[in-house]
Write a protein that holds these residues in place. Sequence first.
Motif, PDB file in Angstrom:
ATOM      1  N   PHE A  85       0.816  -1.211   0.000  1.00 13.70           N
ATOM      2  CA  PHE A  85       0.000   0.000   0.000  1.00 13.70           C
ATOM      3  C   PHE A  85       0.854   1.267   0.000  1.00 13.70           C
ATOM      4  O   PHE A  85       0.346   2.353   0.266  1.00 13.70           O
ATOM      5  N   LYS A  86       2.134   1.125  -0.309  1.00 15.30           N
ATOM      6  CA  LYS A  86       3.024   2.276  -0.381  1.00 15.30           C
ATOM      7  C   LYS A  86       2.784   3.036  -1.682  1.00 15.30           C
ATOM      8  O   LYS A  86       2.664   2.452  -2.749  1.00 15.30           O
ATOM      9  N   SER A  87       2.733   4.349  -1.591  1.00 14.34           N
ATOM     10  CA  SER A  87       2.479   5.172  -2.775  1.00 14.34           C
ATOM     11  C   SER A  87       3.665   5.132  -3.732  1.00 14.34           C
ATOM     12  O   SER A  87       4.810   4.941  -3.323  1.00 14.34           O
ATOM     13  N   ALA A  88       3.379   5.332  -5.013  1.00 15.13           N
ATOM     14  CA  ALA A  88       4.441   5.391  -6.013  1.00 15.13           C
ATOM     15  C   ALA A  88       5.222   6.693  -5.865  1.00 15.13           C
ATOM     16  O   ALA A  88       4.686   7.725  -5.434  1.00 15.13           O
ATOM     17  N   ASN A  95       7.535   1.790  -7.843  1.00 19.61           N
ATOM     18  CA  ASN A  95       6.119   1.468  -8.055  1.00 19.61           C
ATOM     19  C   ASN A  95       5.995  -0.048  -8.176  1.00 19.61           C
ATOM     20  O   ASN A  95       5.614  -0.575  -9.216  1.00 19.61           O
ATOM     21  N   GLU A  96       6.327  -0.753  -7.091  1.00 23.77           N
ATOM     22  CA  GLU A  96       6.446  -2.205  -7.151  1.00 23.77           C
ATOM     23  C   GLU A  96       5.112  -2.935  -7.156  1.00 23.77           C
ATOM     24  O   GLU A  96       5.014  -4.032  -7.691  1.00 23.77           O
ATOM     25  N   HIS A  97       4.085  -2.345  -6.546  1.00 21.95           N
ATOM     26  CA  HIS A  97       2.837  -3.099  -6.372  1.00 21.95           C
ATOM     27  C   HIS A  97       1.612  -2.276  -6.778  1.00 21.95           C
ATOM     28  O   HIS A  97       0.733  -2.015  -5.963  1.00 21.95           O
ATOM     29  N   PRO A  98       1.535  -1.868  -8.033  1.00 19.12           N
ATOM     30  CA  PRO A  98       0.375  -1.046  -8.436  1.00 19.12           C
ATOM     31  C   PRO A  98      -0.919  -1.842  -8.553  1.00 19.12           C
ATOM     32  O   PRO A  98      -1.995  -1.257  -8.604  1.00 19.12           O
TER      33      PRO A  98
END
Length: 742
Positions: A52-55, A397-400
């Motif tokens: 849930f970390k922002s890009a 942006n690992e988990h969009p």
Amino acid sequence: MVDAVSLSLKGSKSRALKDKLAKYGVTGGGMLVLVALMLIFFYLLYVILPLFKSASVEKQQQVSVNTQKPALALGLDERSEAGYRLTTDGELTYIQLAADRTQPPGTVLLQQKISPNSTSVGYTIPSVGIYALGNADGSVSVVQPQFSSLFGTDNQRHTTPKIKYPLGETPLLLDSQKQPLVRVAVSVQEDSAELVGLTADHRLLFGRYSEDENMLSGETEWKGDVQAIADIPKQINELLLTPNGRFLYLLSGKQLHIFDLRGDTPELREVVTLSQDATPTKLALMPGGSSLLVATDDGRITQWFDVNKGKGPVLTQIRELENRAGPLVQLQPEYFRRGFVTLSDNGNVGLYYTTSANKLLQEKLLDKKPNALTISSRANGLLLEEDGSWKLYQVHNEHPEVSWSALWDKVWYEGYREPQYVWQSTSASDDFESKLSLVPISFGTLKAAFYAMLFAVPLALAGAIYTAYFMSPGMRKAIKPTVEIMGALPTVILGFLAGLWLAPVLEQYLTGVLTFLVLLPVSILLTAFVWGRLPERLRSKEGWDALVLVPVILLVGYGSFSASSWIDHAFFGGNIRDYLSNDLGITFDQRNALVVGIAMGFAVIPNIFSIAEDAIFSVPRNLTNGSLALGATPWQTLTRVVLLTASPGIFSAVMIGLGRAVGETMIVLMATGNTPILDWSIFQGLRTLAANIAVEMPEAEVASTHYRVLFLTAFVLFVFTFVFNTIAEYIRQRLRDKYSSL
């Protein structure tokens, strides 16, 4: 006398010491259990939070380049060490970006003229990376810029540019009249290719090419047929070919014309109005070519793909993505994921992901006039061109793919008729659209637990009540340990038997099983009715009468299974499975919820039975004797005194069994088809959270989105059990307080 007192004092001190040790030991053990649970909780959060970390973007490099000739396209190698630009006059230039011992950033690595008189350019999806240059003489030059990494004599890796001509270095003549091609589109497969070109005199030509080997020289050359496409609009703004060469998208004003190229002659499939109040300016195909991105002059971005609506596929707008940065200069999809990056005319860069409908980033990165941008194949490098310079950014942006809506809401996936809850995390295709909804596997967990408890609770509680209250002490000494020892049976054995033996038996004798479930309670009630009217001398000793039911159950079971085939032929046309599927529309899977309910029920019964039986047996005798002395019948005493007093323990037994069912892994792993579907049908399979982790964790790449989402499913399972146990403890305390005065 003194010795006795001293011995007594010594014993008291020893007892006090033991009491303290026991107290501290139990307290310390409990604290360690809590610490272990907290460590598990926080470790799960540690693995999950990056989802849930922002890009974000971080500037890495800036180099000066010659931008006098406008760039039609930019490209990056996968490590963001070098890039290329293809200009309007057909010149391809490679430029070093990363620092190198022999070549500083900004060094021109290779420069080559691809076409001497190009008039237009077309491109494939980024993962193919092929460009077609339409020339002034009606021909098309097809080029594929590439990079190779080699280790030199200095043991350092060097990025080397390469230029590949997929259809040969000689341009392919598309227009025999040699008119300039003002627009061109290309699609290249392994042994075939398609070219579409719009001539200056407004003719749309389609060429289908195949590779042909010269028998004399052994060289291969591309040959094909060219034909004109009829019924084209007067205005053509853009052309796109799908990667498989089946469809041509032709943008004309606000309308999109879709041509089917699969037959001998291209046919107009449909005309779609893309916007009512704005003008489309950019088109781009997502990986795989199934989705189309459309950007309009007011900055809006929409996603479209074919939806089968009964009469064939219809291009349908699926979602609109927020963009407040103004009109776009470029719209660039990622190579493999369903993300894309945008460049606005005011220098704003946006990162988006279609499946989760997320705008991941919107940030102003350019101050001068923006020219073009590109993203690396690993989606971790972003190259921007403005007047006189290149700017390289590292993208985090690992988990969009992950968002609250993607995990818990219905999502409209490519190729689906409507939004659905789907779990499908992997595929053999590189351009696969991940489907990570947790709803089907959470539902499967509750479904499996429900049918297991539906099977286990009545049997376990009825057995516990009879064993503790009605059964003779001698028989209880044999029955209780026998049931409890069932709990020691490994669940992998139960799952193995359920999957390889029980499932085929239930499929073959499904009618017999259903008949048995109906006849069993009826036969037990009839037996009890007859037994109660027999003379006293014919009955067995009190507390042993349950043995009479053993031959009855065996006889009813044997009769039901023996009559299964006859019932099938008499009422279901010889096969109840076909009757369910064809006549009732009920899907039947061999490994289904019925199998899971029976197998997991046997695993849960010992726990529920043992705890509930102890609770009922522990009810003080003075309560039951007092009730009987006041004239109550044994049944009234049971229902109004014993069960109420034992209710906290009985409820705890049920909730412990539920917790066991929710967390069970091996039985549901081996006894179901592991199909993540949303259906309460007892004849269909399921997939649970625990089984999903066991199945997919071995194939998940560490730290990947798939890996972290599996940890998220473990966290959800952890929360499930925590909530169930908390509710159970609360209700148990309420019951205990309410009936403790009895």
